[in-house]
Design a protein around this motif. Structure first.
Motif, PDB file in Angstrom:
ATOM      1  N   PRO A  52      57.466  -8.030  18.127  1.00 34.07           N
ATOM      2  CA  PRO A  52      56.393  -7.115  17.712  1.00 34.07           C
ATOM      3  C   PRO A  52      56.119  -6.064  18.791  1.00 34.07           C
ATOM      4  O   PRO A  52      55.911  -6.402  19.955  1.00 34.07           O
ATOM      5  N   VAL A  53      56.154  -4.813  18.392  1.00 34.88           N
ATOM      6  CA  VAL A  53      55.800  -3.710  19.277  1.00 34.88           C
ATOM      7  C   VAL A  53      54.818  -2.816  18.519  1.00 34.88           C
ATOM      8  O   VAL A  53      55.153  -2.295  17.454  1.00 34.88           O
ATOM      9  N   PRO A  54      53.610  -2.631  19.031  1.00 38.09           N
ATOM     10  CA  PRO A  54      52.565  -1.909  18.283  1.00 38.09           C
ATOM     11  C   PRO A  54      52.689  -0.389  18.395  1.00 38.09           C
ATOM     12  O   PRO A  54      51.903   0.283  19.075  1.00 38.09           O
ATOM     13  N   PHE A  55      53.686   0.180  17.728  1.00 37.51           N
ATOM     14  CA  PHE A  55      53.847   1.632  17.734  1.00 37.51           C
ATOM     15  C   PHE A  55      52.600   2.305  17.158  1.00 37.51           C
ATOM     16  O   PHE A  55      52.029   1.839  16.174  1.00 37.51           O
ATOM     17  N   GLN A  56      52.210   3.413  17.771  1.00 32.20           N
ATOM     18  CA  GLN A  56      51.065   4.206  17.306  1.00 32.20           C
ATOM     19  C   GLN A  56      51.560   5.472  16.619  1.00 32.20           C
ATOM     20  O   GLN A  56      52.602   6.016  16.972  1.00 32.20           O
ATOM     21  N   LYS A  57      50.788   5.969  15.645  1.00 35.68           N
ATOM     22  CA  LYS A  57      51.179   7.178  14.913  1.00 35.68           C
ATOM     23  C   LYS A  57      50.726   8.428  15.660  1.00 35.68           C
ATOM     24  O   LYS A  57      50.005   9.275  15.132  1.00 35.68           O
TER      25      LYS A  57
END
Length: 378
Positions: A52-57
């Motif tokens: 899991p990697v919490p990419f941001q928009k």
């Protein structure tokens, strides 16, 4: 054992679009890892490791640069043979991670699901997005694109080291979406407590500024006020603008004509109940929602933007209206609404055209691209 990494902004993107590819590589002896933000609704099978990697928009999010550092450490320790990149921001920050790792795999292949800019984007946005691609070009061996405009963009700016390919999307399972008879459509509507006399527009998309649902709600409001009271709009999906648009619909007084279905995996049922698929999006890659609707045999009325232009042949399987042109959109909806002959013709054309986008056609072509590129890099 060879090792491949799939990367996308979210795990739901992996779940929705890439499982047939993951299954292929797993069955052919690969160790398969995936990276993405954890938001999927079900278990991901055939995968050896989920990271899991919490990419941001947000291109300028500090968290995304922190993600790039995290990814660089993963790449150093895992020694992947192939990295398959998907979605713009995840692809960019993963390639930054590859650069920081000083441990580039044999093949880095970026599948472009739609560059987030086109000829109508602002100068600043184009510069930022092109520069991001150019910065990471040094680790981008191969690009795969899904529409004619993106092919031209990648060629014009030479956003890859070696090769560029074009595919017709990631492939759609035609057996999961199928047309039904008029009698079955009536039965389906009754089951869901809708009238057999209603005329349904359907739009399946995340609620966002780019998808532009407010534009369609405004047009439905105008149609209802002009006497087309049996026109109903089905909006499927979730997103940051969902609650705002629910409130807006109530303020217009058309909450009996606009139905917010929410997120559902059973989109097929709603397509089968509908009469027209609509999309008011500002920009696309090669949208699955349009292909799904074509599988069911729906006419399409969509904005004249990249991605849509590759799927809709005007006057054959639908119409293209200029982005945000409400009078054009209104006219095209009325044209189809008023003519059973046009509905029938466009329905059959959608069914004919969608055969080109079958997973059975796309999967082997795309796998061959990846494997041939990998062989050329080892």
């Amino acid at each position: 054992m060879k090792k491949i990494l799939f990367v996308a902004s979210t795990l739901s993107h992996i779940e929705n679009f890439h499982m047939p590819y993951i299954k292929y590589f797993k069955e052919h002896g690969y160790n398969v890892h995936v990276i993405g933000k954890a938001n999927n609704k079900s278990e991901l099978k055939c995968i050896d490791k989920i990271i899991p990697v919490p990419f941001q928009k947000n291109m300028f999010s500090i968290k995304n640069f922190s993600n790039a550092i995290k990814i660089s450490k993963i790449i150093k320790s895992e020694n992947y043979d192939i990295i398959s990149l998907h979605t713009t921001l995840a692809a960019f920050f993963t390639r930054l991670g590859i650069m920081l790792s000083f441990n580039k795999p044999n093949l880095v292949i970026n599948t472009v699901h739609g560059y987030l800019f086109d000829n109508n984007s602002s100068f600043i946005k184009k510069i930022i997005m092109v520069m991001a691609e150019k910065i990471t070009k040094c680790v981008t061996d191969t690009i795969i694109v899904m529409n004619r405009d993106d092919y031209k963009i990648a060629q014009k700016h030479k956003l890859y080291r070696n090769n560029i390919y074009s595919i017709d999307g990631m492939g759609i399972n035609l057996s999961s979406y199928s047309p039904i008879s008029y009698e079955d459509k009536i039965a389906l509507r009754k089951k869901h407590h809708f009238s057999i006399n209603d005329f349904f527009l359907i739009y399946v998309a995340e609620f966002s500024k780019r998808k532009n649902q407010k534009f369609i709600i405004n047009t439905v409001d105008k149609l209802v006020k002009d006497g087309y009271t049996n026109i109903k709009l089905l909006l499927l999906g979730d997103g940051i603008l969902l609650d705002e648009l629910k409130t807006y619909t109530k303020e217009l007084g058309i909450n009996n004509n606009v139905f917010f279905i929410g997120y559902t995996k059973d989109t097929c049922t709603y397509y089968q109940m509908a009469d027209i698929c609509v999309s008011s999006s500002r920009i696309e890659g090669l949208p699955f929602n349009i292909m799904e609707a074509m599988c069911v045999g729906l006419p399409i009325v969509a904005s004249n933007v990249k991605g849509h232009k590759d799927l809709v042949i005007p006057n054959e399987n639908g119409f293209l209206f200029e982005y945000d042109n409400d009078s054009e959109f209104y006219t095209y909806i009325k044209t189809i609404y008023d003519s059973k002959e046009i509905q029938y013709k466009m329905s059959n054309k959608s069914l004919d055209l969608v055969e080109n986008y079958s997973i059975n056609n796309i999967l082997p072509k795309t796998i061959n691209i990846i494997l041939n590129e990998y062989k050329s890099h080892i």
